[in-house]
Design a protein around this motif. Structure first.
Motif, short mmCIF file in Angstrom:
data_model
loop_
_atom_site.label_atom_id
_atom_site.label_comp_id
_atom_site.label_asym_id
_atom_site.label_seq_id
_atom_site.Cartn_x
_atom_site.Cartn_y
_atom_site.Cartn_z
N SER A 81 0.82 -1.22 0.00
CA SER A 81 0.00 0.00 0.00
C SER A 81 0.85 1.27 0.00
O SER A 81 0.32 2.37 -0.16
N PRO A 84 2.98 3.39 -4.90
CA PRO A 84 1.96 3.91 -5.81
C PRO A 84 1.89 3.08 -7.09
O PRO A 84 2.92 2.63 -7.60
N GLY A 85 0.67 2.88 -7.58
CA GLY A 85 0.51 2.18 -8.85
C GLY A 85 0.31 0.70 -8.73
O GLY A 85 0.04 0.04 -9.72
N ARG A 86 0.44 0.15 -7.51
CA ARG A 86 0.22 -1.29 -7.35
C ARG A 86 -1.28 -1.57 -7.29
O ARG A 86 -2.06 -0.70 -6.92
N LEU A 88 -4.99 -2.44 -6.30
CA LEU A 88 -5.68 -2.18 -5.03
C LEU A 88 -6.06 -3.46 -4.31
O LEU A 88 -6.16 -3.48 -3.09
N ILE A 154 0.51 7.13 0.52
CA ILE A 154 -0.67 7.36 -0.32
C ILE A 154 -1.96 6.86 0.33
O ILE A 154 -3.04 7.23 -0.09
N TYR B 77 9.45 4.18 -7.13
CA TYR B 77 9.09 3.69 -8.46
C TYR B 77 9.89 2.44 -8.78
O TYR B 77 11.12 2.43 -8.66
N PRO B 85 0.60 4.43 -13.98
CA PRO B 85 -0.17 4.20 -12.74
C PRO B 85 0.54 4.78 -11.52
O PRO B 85 -0.12 5.31 -10.61
N TRP B 86 1.86 4.69 -11.49
CA TRP B 86 2.63 5.25 -10.38
C TRP B 86 2.43 6.76 -10.31
O TRP B 86 2.10 7.32 -9.26
N THR B 89 -1.34 7.76 -9.50
CA THR B 89 -1.73 7.50 -8.11
C THR B 89 -1.26 8.65 -7.22
O THR B 89 -2.02 9.14 -6.37
N ALA B 92 -3.42 11.73 -8.03
CA ALA B 92 -4.78 11.64 -7.47
C ALA B 92 -4.75 11.86 -5.96
O ALA B 92 -5.58 12.58 -5.41
N ARG B 93 -3.79 11.27 -5.31
CA ARG B 93 -3.68 11.36 -3.85
C ARG B 93 -3.45 12.81 -3.42
O ARG B 93 -4.10 13.31 -2.50
#
Lengths: 223, 198
Positions: A81, A84-86, A88, A154, B77, B85-86, B89, B92-93
């Protein structure tokens, strides 16, 4: 300040970084260290039982396995978690095992009720159990929180909650070995329920524990 | 008639591959690659934030927050995973964080239609006096050193919190506090000197 100027400043500030290890590897490291710590704690408090004898009790085996699997998956989910990007769905990984742990204990209560006509209560032990759980889980909790801080904050609430779930589940597993004769209803109310409650309370502190660093924080840390 | 999916995906795939390569290089310390990457993703971030914050005046501030956050967590990363996506995310956060912060700030603000009037010990100020005072304050601000002036502009004029100003300038919170304190002292001395001459 214009964004283009900020980009120039950030690029000038950019030094090589040590990439974060894969979250599963980090979870495995935490799990091994915490298990070793739990074993040392158990041996230090006089635990000298034969594991094969203990695990011949299927009730203990199921409970212990469920607790350890919950701890493992919660740790993995916590570390995932912070990347980022993993996907959900990784964050949901511990919940089937937690559910199994709760369900197997409830089933044990049902069997106790069917066999003995009442639920056996371990007088005098209950109130001390949540406190002991916190004490046993403290060091693994601190370790995992220090480790997850290296990631990106995040999902601070979820990451902190999952971290606490991992630590308290491992603590509960160790206590199962130390006190194998506790009844199912005692385990459900004074061990499993506190695991869930402590995780929920810890998650409320998420934003205070996991927050975005500023550039000056990173400079002080030597990045 | 739209393009077949495979054709429309080709520029995106090429962009993804390019950004992955730049990000990997940036993690290894290549400043030129990093600067190129941030410059190329800037329009995408602006569009993304503007879509979520339509008509809002703080789009650029949020974009800068995203860039800062990306900078602080660039070690997270994984070069074996996709870059978009990285990035999105994090974007967005940070956008959600900014929206929440603005909402809690607005909840504590009171909109006043009629500004309360203030009067000096003598007569009320006329418009020319107000203009003169504003010009005098501008001069007081302009005579400050750059760092002190920036601190006052960000925190007292734009209303940023200490943490936000620290992120924007890269200075520590303690350093910003000292700058603001010295700036206010400097402005007060300038104003007192000016009033004595008047």
């Amino acid at each position: 300040m214009k964004s283009e100027d900020l980009i120039s400043r950030l690029a000038a500030d950019a030094s090589p970084v040590k990439r974060l290890s894969h979250p599963i590897w980090r979870a495995a490291m935490w799990f091994c260290v915490s298990t070793a710590y739990a074993v040392v704690l158990l041996v230090g408090t006089g635990w000298q039982k034969n594991l094969s004898t203990q695990f011949s009790d299927s009730r203990l085996l199921w409970g212990f396995s469920a607790a350890m699997l919950t701890a493992m998956m919660a740790a993995a989910a916590a570390f995932c978690s912070t990347c980022p990007g993993r996907p959900l769905w990784e964050r949901l990984a511990p919940f089937p095992f937690l559910l199994f742990w709760v369900a197997s204990t409830i089933e044990g209560c049902r069997q106790d009720l069917a066999l003995k006509g009442s639920l056996p209560v371990d007088a005098g032990l209950q109130l001390a159990l949540p406190g002991k759980l916190l004490l046993v889980s403290a060091a693994p909790a601190v370790l995992i929180l220090l480790m997850v801080r290296r990631g990106a904050p995040i999902a601070p609430y979820l990451t902190t909650g999952l971290s606490m779930l991992a630590a308290t589940a491992i603590g509960a597993a160790a206590m199962l070995l130390a006190q194998p004769h506790l009844s199912n209803i005692t385990l459900l109310i004074w061990q499993i329920l506190p695991v869930i409650i402590f995780s929920g309370i810890a998650s409320l502190f998420g934003p205070r524990l996991l927050y975005w660093s500023t550039i000056s924080d990173l400079r002080e840390q030597g990045h | 008639m739209g393009m077949p999916k495979s054709e429309s995906n080709q520029p995106n795939a090429a962009r993804e591959a390019r950004w992955r390569k730049l990000m990997r290089a940036a993690q290894d310390g290549d400043r030129a690659a990093y600067s190129m990457l941030l410059t190329e993703i800037l329009p995408l971030l602006r569009r993304s934030v503007a879509r979520k914050r339509q008509g809002s005046a703080d789009v650029e501030d949020i974009v800068q927050e995203i860039l800062l956050s990306l900078h602080t967590v660039r070690h997270t990363y994984d070069p074996n995973r996709p870059f978009m996506p990285w990035l999105m995310t994090i974007a967005a956060r940070r956008t959600i964080d900014a929206v929440r912060r603005n909402a809690s700030r607005s909840a504590n603000e009171v909109i006043v239609d009629v500004l309360p009037e203030t009067f000096s010990a003598g007569e009320a100020k006329n418009e020319q006096d107000i203009v003169d005072d504003q010009e005098f304050l501008r001069q007081a601000l302009a005579q400050l050193p750059d760092g002190q002036r920036e601190a006052v502009e960000l925190m007292k004029l734009k209303g940023l919190s200490l943490q936000e100003a620290s992120k924007a300038t890269g200075k520590s919170i303690a350093s910003l506090k000292v700058s603001v304190h010295r700036a206010i002292k400097g402005m007060r001395e300038f104003i007192d000197e000016g009033n004595r001459r008047r």
